[in-house]
Scaffold this active site. Structure first.
Site, mmCIF file in Angstrom:
data_model
loop_
_atom_site.group_PDB
_atom_site.id
_atom_site.type_symbol
_atom_site.label_atom_id
_atom_site.label_comp_id
_atom_site.label_asym_id
_atom_site.label_seq_id
_atom_site.Cartn_x
_atom_site.Cartn_y
_atom_site.Cartn_z
ATOM 1 N N CYS A 16 0.790 -1.223 0.000
ATOM 2 C CA CYS A 16 0.000 0.000 0.000
ATOM 3 C C CYS A 16 0.824 1.276 0.000
ATOM 4 O O CYS A 16 1.944 1.309 0.487
ATOM 5 C CB CYS A 16 -0.884 0.090 1.247
ATOM 6 S SG CYS A 16 -1.957 -1.300 1.493
ATOM 7 N N GLY A 42 1.517 -0.012 -5.009
ATOM 8 C CA GLY A 42 0.291 -0.793 -5.167
ATOM 9 C C GLY A 42 -0.400 -0.419 -6.457
ATOM 10 O O GLY A 42 -0.711 0.751 -6.663
ATOM 11 N N ASN A 121 -1.459 1.570 5.710
ATOM 12 C CA ASN A 121 -0.365 0.838 5.072
ATOM 13 C C ASN A 121 0.289 -0.022 6.148
ATOM 14 O O ASN A 121 0.710 0.500 7.178
ATOM 15 C CB ASN A 121 0.654 1.844 4.491
ATOM 16 C CG ASN A 121 1.908 1.173 3.939
ATOM 17 O OD1 ASN A 121 2.969 1.774 3.889
ATOM 18 N ND2 ASN A 121 1.815 -0.063 3.510
ATOM 19 N N GLY A 122 0.349 -1.314 5.899
ATOM 20 C CA GLY A 122 0.946 -2.212 6.884
ATOM 21 C C GLY A 122 0.110 -3.460 6.996
ATOM 22 O O GLY A 122 -0.671 -3.774 6.094
ATOM 23 N N TYR A 262 14.474 -1.821 -1.894
ATOM 24 C CA TYR A 262 13.633 -2.047 -3.061
ATOM 25 C C TYR A 262 12.311 -1.261 -3.092
ATOM 26 O O TYR A 262 11.959 -0.690 -4.114
ATOM 27 C CB TYR A 262 13.335 -3.546 -3.170
ATOM 28 C CG TYR A 262 12.373 -3.916 -4.272
ATOM 29 C CD1 TYR A 262 12.669 -3.622 -5.602
ATOM 30 C CD2 TYR A 262 11.166 -4.537 -3.994
ATOM 31 C CE1 TYR A 262 11.782 -3.946 -6.623
ATOM 32 C CE2 TYR A 262 10.279 -4.876 -5.006
ATOM 33 C CZ TYR A 262 10.599 -4.577 -6.317
ATOM 34 O OH TYR A 262 9.730 -4.890 -7.318
#
Ligand code: SF4
Length: 485
Positions: A16, A42, A121-122, A262
């Site tokens: 996300c 995402g 997000n998570g 990344y």
């Protein structure tokens, strides 16, 4: 927008990106631009919620890229107001690969003191337990997403304001969360006590911005002010500006080290350092740890590029674009027929034959997950007439799944979970294979003394198997943690 990496299904995927803005005209347009800059976090779906004093809350949630959904006047006109939040997702823990539109965030709840929307997000590691308890006590879930638990916990709270309720809800949540939320008049940002996932604060004219990454501030011309601290909650209003407090028990931070390797965009800044520079430093460190006599250093595009440049600078071996990526290769093109789909890698990447022929080539990639694409790339390079192929990987072997908001295959599917480094080299049939060490990676991200084994400075669970937050739901499902050494 093409996926961030051409071999999407052989990479870990961030699940996300979140963004919010307050105090601007037409917040939705800024949110759409911000989400566009966060699209690498995402690509499956995105959503925007806004509030306007006369028109109330409005939202739009769509599958697909931001640029295909949130650019048309017919959609954007339905999203008026000076405050808004948005979310792009790959797929949450709830419904991987089988998303329904009801799973697409932001989620909205109507409370006695007014409405609120949240974007997360998570990954909540005790979501199953929370969900079970909430359902037993009468909550009716609309989605399969773990993030919806937060809205239901807020509904049960007796807090007098929405930020108070959110605080209480998040105290019950375990795992990794960066959250952007909004009420009619406030923008709220929170990071979990370990600060596993990123969240930054920016200024845009008289308004304020919250974003997963700084690259999304740049696109709208906002100034980067600072990162939200681990365990910090900021409540932002046009009237009072930014009010900060720390509602959780303080813990030592454990930011996701893979964001450096990344996930984050190379033009973002993390921990005061450009992600690009960190990746270049990883390449330098890799060259020191794993030198090899060769003629060319080539990146596996695009994510291996800064590390390959660093490797080349350190080793003195010339850098070359030995593999060219087709920038216009979208997913849609490979869908029509199985025959075309099987061409896979060759459609996305082509070897620069004239450059490669007769050379000893060092290929630098960011990670090896299943190893399927590494093998195909090696074959392409050999087909093009390379004399030797040496793989250098800018992260340690990925041997454990992530439970904190990154999509990872099951442990058995991770090449490094079942093979030693030498077995992986044989499996990939390359002349040599080396991964950066965990200490080397820590040095490259700015920890001069490497990893502190007693109290690691980052989350590195996918490499070390040491999980900073107990993955309660996964343990319940039979996941075996690494035995204590
Ligand atoms: S397990 Fe790996 S990918 Fe997941 S948060 Fe930790 S370092 Fe990041």
């Amino acid at each position: 927008m093409p996926p961030a990496h051409p071999f999407d299904d052989d990479k870990l995927r961030e699940e996300c990106g979140i963004f919010g803005v307050i105090g601007v005209n037409d917040a939705a347009n800024f949110v759409a631009l911000g989400l566009h800059a966060l699209q690498h976090r995402g690509q499956e779906a995105g959503g925007i919620v806004v509030h306007h004093p006369e028109h109330g809350f409005n939202s739009a949630r769509r599958f697909g890229y931001v640029r295909d959904n949130f650019t048309s006047a017919s959609v954007m006109e339905t999203l008026p107001g000076p405050i808004g939040i948005g979310h792009v997702r790959y797929s949450t823990a709830g419904n991987k690969g089988n998303t329904a539109i009801r799973d697409v965030q932001p989620f909205f709840g109507e409370f006695s003191m007014g409405g609120a929307a949240i974007a997360h997000n998570g990954n909540i590691t005790n979501a199953n337990t929370l969900r079970r308890e909430l359902i037993e006590r009468g909550s009716i879930f609309q989605s399969s997403s773990d993030s919806e638990c937060i809205i239901h916990l807020m509904a049960r709270s007796m807090g007098r304001s929405i930020p108070d309720r959110m605080e209480e809800a998040l105290r019950k949540v375990e795992g990794a969360f960066s959250v952007v939320a909004m009420t009619r008049t406030k923008l709220v940002g929170v990071r979990d006590p370990l600060g596993v996932r990123p969240l930054v604060l920016g200024k845009l004219g008289d308004g304020w911005v919250l974003s997963s990454e700084t690259c999304a501030l740049d696109i709208i011309g906002a100034e980067f002010l600072r990162e939200i601290e681990p365990g910090e909650m900021v409540v932002i209003s046009e009237q009072d500006g930014v009010q900060s407090h720390f509602p959780f028990r303080p813990r030592k931070s454990r930011f996701c080290i893979f964001e450096h390797v990344y996930f984050s965009r190379p033009d973002s800044v993390l921990g005061g350092r450009s992600v690009y520079e960190t990746r270049e430093a990883i390449g330098r460190e890799l060259a020191k740890e794993a030198p090899v006599d060769a003629d060319l250093v080539c990146p596996v595009p695009d994510s291996g590029t800064p590390a390959a440049i660093g490797y080349s600078l350190q080793s003195g071996i010339p850098y070359a674009m030995g593999i060219i990526r087709n920038q216009y290769m979208g997913r849609t093109f490979i869908e029509p027929s199985e025959q075309i789909r099987n061409m896979g890698v060759r459609l996305k990447l082509n070897v620069n034959r004239a450059l490669i022929r007769g050379k000893r080539v060092i290929l630098v990639d960011d990670s090896v997950v299943r190893g399927t694409t590494s093998r195909k790339i090696k074959e392409m390079i050999l087909d093009a007439g390379a004399k030797e192929v040496h793989f250098r990987i800018a992260s340690p072997p990925t041997a454990w799944p992530c439970f904190y908001g990154v999509d990872t295959p099951q442990r058995e599917k991770l090449l490094a979970a079942t093979m030693s480094e030498e077995e992986m080299r044989e499996h990939l049939q390359v002349d040599s294979l080396s991964f950066i060490s965990l200490d080397g990676l820590y040095r490259a991200v700015g920890e001069a003394n490497g990893r502190d084994p007693k109290q690691p400075q980052y989350c590195d669970a996918c490499f070390s198997g040491e999980y900073p937050v107990r993955p309660a739901d996964m343990l319940e499902q039979g996941f075996q943690m690494k035995a204590a050494e």
